[in-house]
Design a protein around this motif. Sequence first.
Motif, PDB file in Angstrom:
ATOM      1  N   PHE A 199       0.833  -1.207   0.000  1.00 26.81           N
ATOM      2  CA  PHE A 199       0.000   0.000   0.000  1.00 26.81           C
ATOM      3  C   PHE A 199       0.864   1.251   0.000  1.00 26.81           C
ATOM      4  N   ARG A 200       1.956   1.224   0.742  1.00 28.62           N
ATOM      5  CA  ARG A 200       2.821   2.399   0.797  1.00 28.62           C
ATOM      6  C   ARG A 200       3.540   2.628  -0.527  1.00 28.62           C
ATOM      7  N   TRP A 201       3.749   1.572  -1.305  1.00 29.60           N
ATOM      8  CA  TRP A 201       4.427   1.703  -2.590  1.00 29.60           C
ATOM      9  C   TRP A 201       3.464   2.171  -3.674  1.00 29.60           C
ATOM     10  N   ALA A 202       2.269   1.624  -3.683  1.00 30.15           N
ATOM     11  CA  ALA A 202       1.311   1.906  -4.761  1.00 30.15           C
ATOM     12  C   ALA A 202       0.712   3.301  -4.638  1.00 30.15           C
ATOM     13  N   ALA A 203       0.208   3.797  -5.743  1.00 31.59           N
ATOM     14  CA  ALA A 203      -0.435   5.114  -5.738  1.00 31.59           C
ATOM     15  C   ALA A 203      -1.696   5.112  -4.892  1.00 31.59           C
ATOM     16  N   HIS A 204      -2.397   3.962  -4.840  1.00 34.29           N
ATOM     17  CA  HIS A 204      -3.678   3.901  -4.138  1.00 34.29           C
ATOM     18  C   HIS A 204      -3.815   2.527  -3.502  1.00 34.29           C
ATOM     19  N   GLY A 205      -4.090   2.488  -2.194  1.00 32.50           N
ATOM     20  CA  GLY A 205      -4.275   1.236  -1.486  1.00 32.50           C
ATOM     21  C   GLY A 205      -5.709   1.084  -1.022  1.00 32.50           C
ATOM     22  N   VAL A 206      -6.328  -0.040  -1.366  1.00 34.00           N
ATOM     23  CA  VAL A 206      -7.729  -0.290  -1.030  1.00 34.00           C
ATOM     24  C   VAL A 206      -7.808  -1.495  -0.095  1.00 34.00           C
ATOM     25  N   ALA A 207      -8.270  -1.268   1.122  1.00 40.75           N
ATOM     26  CA  ALA A 207      -8.403  -2.339   2.109  1.00 40.75           C
ATOM     27  C   ALA A 207      -9.813  -2.921   2.076  1.00 40.75           C
ATOM     28  N   MET A 208      -9.890  -4.218   2.283  1.00 42.68           N
ATOM     29  CA  MET A 208     -11.183  -4.883   2.339  1.00 42.68           C
ATOM     30  C   MET A 208     -11.876  -4.561   3.653  1.00 42.68           C
ATOM     31  N   ALA A 209     -13.205  -4.677   3.684  1.00 42.15           N
ATOM     32  CA  ALA A 209     -13.951  -4.429   4.919  1.00 42.15           C
ATOM     33  C   ALA A 209     -13.524  -5.379   6.025  1.00 42.15           C
ATOM     34  N   ASN A 210     -13.060  -6.566   5.650  1.00 42.49           N
ATOM     35  CA  ASN A 210     -12.611  -7.565   6.614  1.00 42.49           C
ATOM     36  C   ASN A 210     -11.135  -7.425   6.969  1.00 42.49           C
ATOM     37  N   ALA A 211     -10.505  -6.338   6.557  1.00 35.90           N
ATOM     38  CA  ALA A 211      -9.057  -6.177   6.737  1.00 35.90           C
ATOM     39  C   ALA A 211      -8.687  -5.959   8.203  1.00 35.90           C
ATOM     40  N   HIS A 212      -7.429  -6.276   8.499  1.00 32.14           N
ATOM     41  CA  HIS A 212      -6.841  -6.023   9.814  1.00 32.14           C
ATOM     42  C   HIS A 212      -6.797  -4.513  10.049  1.00 32.14           C
ATOM     43  N   SER A 213      -6.945  -4.102  11.296  1.00 28.79           N
ATOM     44  CA  SER A 213      -6.984  -2.674  11.617  1.00 28.79           C
ATOM     45  C   SER A 213      -5.699  -1.952  11.227  1.00 28.79           C
ATOM     46  N   GLU A 214      -4.556  -2.632  11.274  1.00 32.17           N
ATOM     47  CA  GLU A 214      -3.292  -1.989  10.906  1.00 32.17           C
ATOM     48  C   GLU A 214      -3.270  -1.616   9.433  1.00 32.17           C
TER      49      GLU A 214
END
Length: 278
Positions: A227-242
Motif C-alpha cells: 500500500f505504501r508503494w502503490a499510488a492507491h491502497g484499497v483495504a477490504m472491509a474484513n481487513a486487519h486494523s493496521e
Amino acid sequence: MAAPLAYALIATDLDGTLLRGDDTVSDRSRRALAAAGEGGARHLVVTGRPAPRVRSLLGDLGYAGLAVCGQGAQLYDAGAHRMVWSVTLDRELAEVALGKIEAEVGQVFAAVDQDGVDGLTLIEPGYEMPHPTLPAVRVPGRDVLWEVPISKVLVRHPALTDDELAEVARGAVDSLATVTMSGPGTVELQPCGVTKATGLALAAERMGLTAADTVAFGDMPNDIPMFRWAAHGVAMANAHSELKAVADELTRSNEEDGVAVFLEGLLAAAQGATDARL
C-alpha cells in the motif's frame, strides 16, 4: 475497447481479498477483472502463498502472466511455469531466529516453504496448518525443515495471538529476517528486506509500469508495504486494523466481492469521462 482506467496495474492479494473463504473467485470478480483488462489494465497477483500453492488457482483464472509469490520472495511466470526471480532465507539465520523467539515466549511450532516451482510446505510436529486446503508434508523433527533452500518460515504459538507473536518476533529477530503477519495463524519470517512491495516493484518494472500506475488491494499487515508503494491502497472491509489505518480507501469484504465493487466504480468513472468528451 473499453474506456481506459485510472490505473494501469491492479495488484491483488489472494486470501481474504480476491478469494472468498472457499478459495474461489466469484463470477462478478472475474467479469470485473476481464473488463478492466479490456480497458488496458494489467492484473498482478501479489500473494504470501509460494508459487506451488497458487498454480491451480492461477490456472483456473486463466492467468498466464507474472505473479508475486512468497511475500515478495518469488517472481513466478505462470504461463511458462518458471521462476523468473527468487531469494531464499538463510537457513542458519532462520534457525537462530526461531531460537531467539523461543527464548522470549517458549516453544513455538514452525513450518517452511521450500524454494522453487515445485517446493513443498513442510511442517514440524505440533504445527497445524491455518489454511486446511493448502497441502503440507509433516516431518519428524525441526532439523528436516532446513535440508533444502527455503523462501520463508511460518511460526505459531500455542497461546499467543498472532499480533502478540508478531510483536515479540520483530523485537527478537531484529535484522535476521523480516517478520510479517499474513492471515489468521500466519506469522512469517522471510529474507530481510523482502516484502510484497519489493516483489511488486520488480514485477511492475518488468511490465513497464510504475507505482503511480498501481492500485493495490489487501487485507492483512503484510500488505502495508504494498500500500505504501502503490499510488492507491484499497483495504477490504474484513481487513486487519493496521492495514485499514494506512489504506487510502475501504471497499466491501472479500465475501461481498469488494475488489469487483471497486473496479466497477473505476470502469463507470472511465466510461463517464469518455462519454463526456464525445
